[in-house]
Design an enzyme around this catalytic site. Structure first.
Site, PDB file in Angstrom:
ATOM      1  CD  GLU A 137      -8.455  -1.145   0.680  1.00 45.26           C
ATOM      2  OE1 GLU A 137      -7.017  -0.764   1.081  1.00 45.26           O
ATOM      3  OE2 GLU A 137      -9.211  -1.264   1.580  1.00 45.26           O
ATOM      4  CD  GLU A 139     -10.893  -5.132   2.891  1.00 45.98           C
ATOM      5  OE1 GLU A 139     -10.629  -4.345   3.677  1.00 45.98           O
ATOM      6  OE2 GLU A 139     -10.342  -5.724   2.128  1.00 45.98           O
TER       7      GLU A 139
HETATM    8  C1  NOJ Z   1      -8.178  -2.761   3.511  1.00 47.20           C
HETATM    9  C2  NOJ Z   1      -7.285  -4.053   3.096  1.00 47.20           C
HETATM   10  O1  NOJ Z   1      -7.940  -4.593   1.722  1.00 47.20           O
HETATM   11  C3  NOJ Z   1      -6.886  -5.166   3.989  1.00 47.20           C
HETATM   12  O2  NOJ Z   1      -6.040  -6.096   3.575  1.00 47.20           O
HETATM   13  C4  NOJ Z   1      -6.730  -4.652   5.470  1.00 47.20           C
HETATM   14  O3  NOJ Z   1      -6.243  -5.390   6.304  1.00 47.20           O
HETATM   15  C5  NOJ Z   1      -7.678  -3.928   5.626  1.00 47.20           C
HETATM   16  N1  NOJ Z   1      -7.988  -2.720   5.071  1.00 47.20           N
HETATM   17  C6  NOJ Z   1      -7.367  -3.343   7.165  1.00 47.20           C
HETATM   18  O4  NOJ Z   1      -6.288  -2.301   7.279  1.00 47.20           O
END
Ligand code: NOJ
Length: 489
Positions: A207, A395
């Site tokens: 990200e 994710e």
């Molecule tokens: C993306 C992130 O990579 C992760 O670390 C985070 O907890 C989740 N989104 C939820 O916000």
């Protein structure tokens, strides 16, 4: 005709009774009795061999921040700075996964996941950012990987999930410097060399679109900077350069069959209505709105519009750097939570972003607007725009209130509904020939949600932070059933 309360209660009661006259799963008779025809006919299935997984990240779960030679990361410093996280939460202990990883692997096993995405903490492996590696730090990941493989779970490792060694920030200004890009590549190559006999998939960076924007532009995440546009664009450039240099280093050092990708939270451009003109606009937007990260990585150039809009604040770069940034990848990972709606318009760029109205449904995390079709459009754009042939949803999931009921269970019907609807859209993508090979649910368990501390829970296992007890939520049961069927339930 008038209904009294009693009549109403009676009707509701009868409906409930009606439900119980449908044979329950496994309660005698054929197993499939009571299921909808669609499910019995095999609709809603995912391709054979689809990789179901779950995900976490080092600072969010490990704890043990001063153990076995680990030194602070920017997140240790940031979370220990008063006022930066909700209730002053830190990752000092988090889920104590560093000591409880075996128990956590059993949670995965009981879900039936085939794979697990975790991240490696750079400050464990190179506590000083560069220089001498710390074998004790790497050993934790050796133990974890061995435990996963022993239990039939394939490890997918992320090399950077935001825990930059503090020293890199102090000495070089973190991602504002090319030195950090090079140091990252050095750490990535070294780590892949040591683990690639057992870990076959590496993600370089998680990200860009979050740690750069929220950490270096808005100052809400570590390192808490609000850089002016010129410096910020240059830092973005060094971050994607770090990715490219890492790809080269991993290729040079790791076993030949190692596969490399990234995990990016692209802006997911969903057409406001699925008609040709809006679909075309959404496709254009997907390229432009991801220009700084995914597009330059895939195409080896910044879009004209990005450079034009940035003007004097555009990043400085060389052709050689662009070549490195766009080093060949074996797959793309996308983290998907929420859509950005796009409509066609007559402007030069050919699209407009449609803001979410204030009434748009969202999870407790205010940014998490519920738009299941994001899981269709995200991978579809990546496939159509750049011809990517192997895509992972690295994710997807949602936060929820998650209050244990009197019986101790957490009936997170909101999360189940979210997942059910999103997965239906992912399945639609596979039916349309989009090559999605796997899905990692965020998250295996509640954990340290960055600036939100422990207040926003994303897990499908509930964590009682006082006792570190993990309890499967209803969503864990749901996910287990999806995996068992390799299809929607
Ligand atoms: C993306 C992130 O990579 C992760 O670390 C985070 O907890 C989740 N989104 C939820 O916000």
């Amino acid at each position: 005709m008038k209904f009294s309360r009693r009549d109403f209660a009676k009707i509701i009661g009868t409906a409930a009774l009606g439900a119980s006259t449908i044979p329950a799963l496994g309660a005698g008779g054929k197993e499939t009795e009571g299921l909808s025809n669609a499910l019995q006919n095999g609709t809603g299935k995912f391709p054979d061999g689809f990789l179901w997984g779950s995900a976490t990240a080092s600072y969010q779960v490990e704890g043990a921040v001063a153990e076995d030679g680990r030194k602070p990361s920017i997140w240790d410093t940031f979370s220990h700075t008063p006022g930066k996280t909700v209730e002053g939460a830190t990752g000092d202990v988090a889920n104590d996964h560093y000591h409880r990883y075996k128990e956590d692997v059993q949670l995965m096993k009981s879900l039936g996941v085939k794979t697990y995405r975790f991240s490696i903490a750079w400050p464990r492996v190179f506590p000083d950012g560069t220089g001498q590696p710390n074998p004790k730090g790497l050993d934790f990941y050796n133990r974890l990987v061995d435990e996963l493989l022993k239990n039939g779970i394939e490890p997918f490792a992320t090399l950077y999930h935001w825990d930059l060694p503090q020293v890199m920030q102090d000495k070089y200004g973190g991602w504002e410097s090319r030195t950090t890009s090079e140091a990252f590549a050095n750490y990535a190559g070294y780590t892949a060399e040591k683990l690639s006999d057992r870990v076959k998939h590496f993600f370089t960076i998680n990200e860009f679109g979050a740690f750069m924007e929220v950490g270096y532009r808005w100052g809400v995440h570590a390192p808490g900077l609000k850089l002016p546009p010129g410096r910020f664009n240059q830092a973005r450039h060094y971050a994607v350069l770090g990715h490219g240099l890492a790809v080269e280093a991993i290729r040079a050092k790791a076993k030949a069959d190692t596969r490399i990708g990234l995990a990016e939270n692209m802006t997911i451009c969903a057409p406001v209505i699925e008609t040709p003109e809006h679909v075309e606009a959404a496709t254009k937007a997907a390229r432009e709105l991801n220009a700084q990260y995914m597009t330059v990585i895939q195409e080896g150039k910044y879009t004209d519009l990005y450079l034009e809009n940035a003007g004097k604040d555009a990043p400085k770069f060389t052709d050689a750097e662009l070549k490195t940034i766009s080093s060949r990848l074996d797959f793309a990972g996308i983290n998907i939570y929420t859509p950005t709606y796009i409509r066609a318009d007559g402007s030069k760029q050919g699209f407009a972003v449609v803001p979410h109205p204030s009434s748009f449904p969202h999870a407790p995390s205010p940014w998490l607007f519920v738009g299941p079709e994001a899981l269709y459009w995200g991978p579809r754009h990546v496939h159509k725009l750049w011809g990517v042939k192997e895509i992972y949803i690295t994710e997807n999931g949602c936060s929820a209130a998650d209050v244990p009921a009197a019986d101790g269970k957490v009936y997170d019907t909101d999360r189940v509904t979210y997942l059910r609807n999103y997965l239906a859209q992912l399945q639609r993508a596979t039916v349309d020939g989009v090559p999605v090979k796997g899905y990692f649910l965020w998250s295996l368990m509640d954990n340290f949600e960055w600036a939100d501390g422990y207040t926003n829970r994303f897990g499908i296992h509930y964590v009682d932070y006082k006792t570190q007890k993990r309890t499967p939520k209803l969503s864990a049961e749901f996910y287990k059933a999806v995996i068992a069927r390799n299809g929607l339930v």
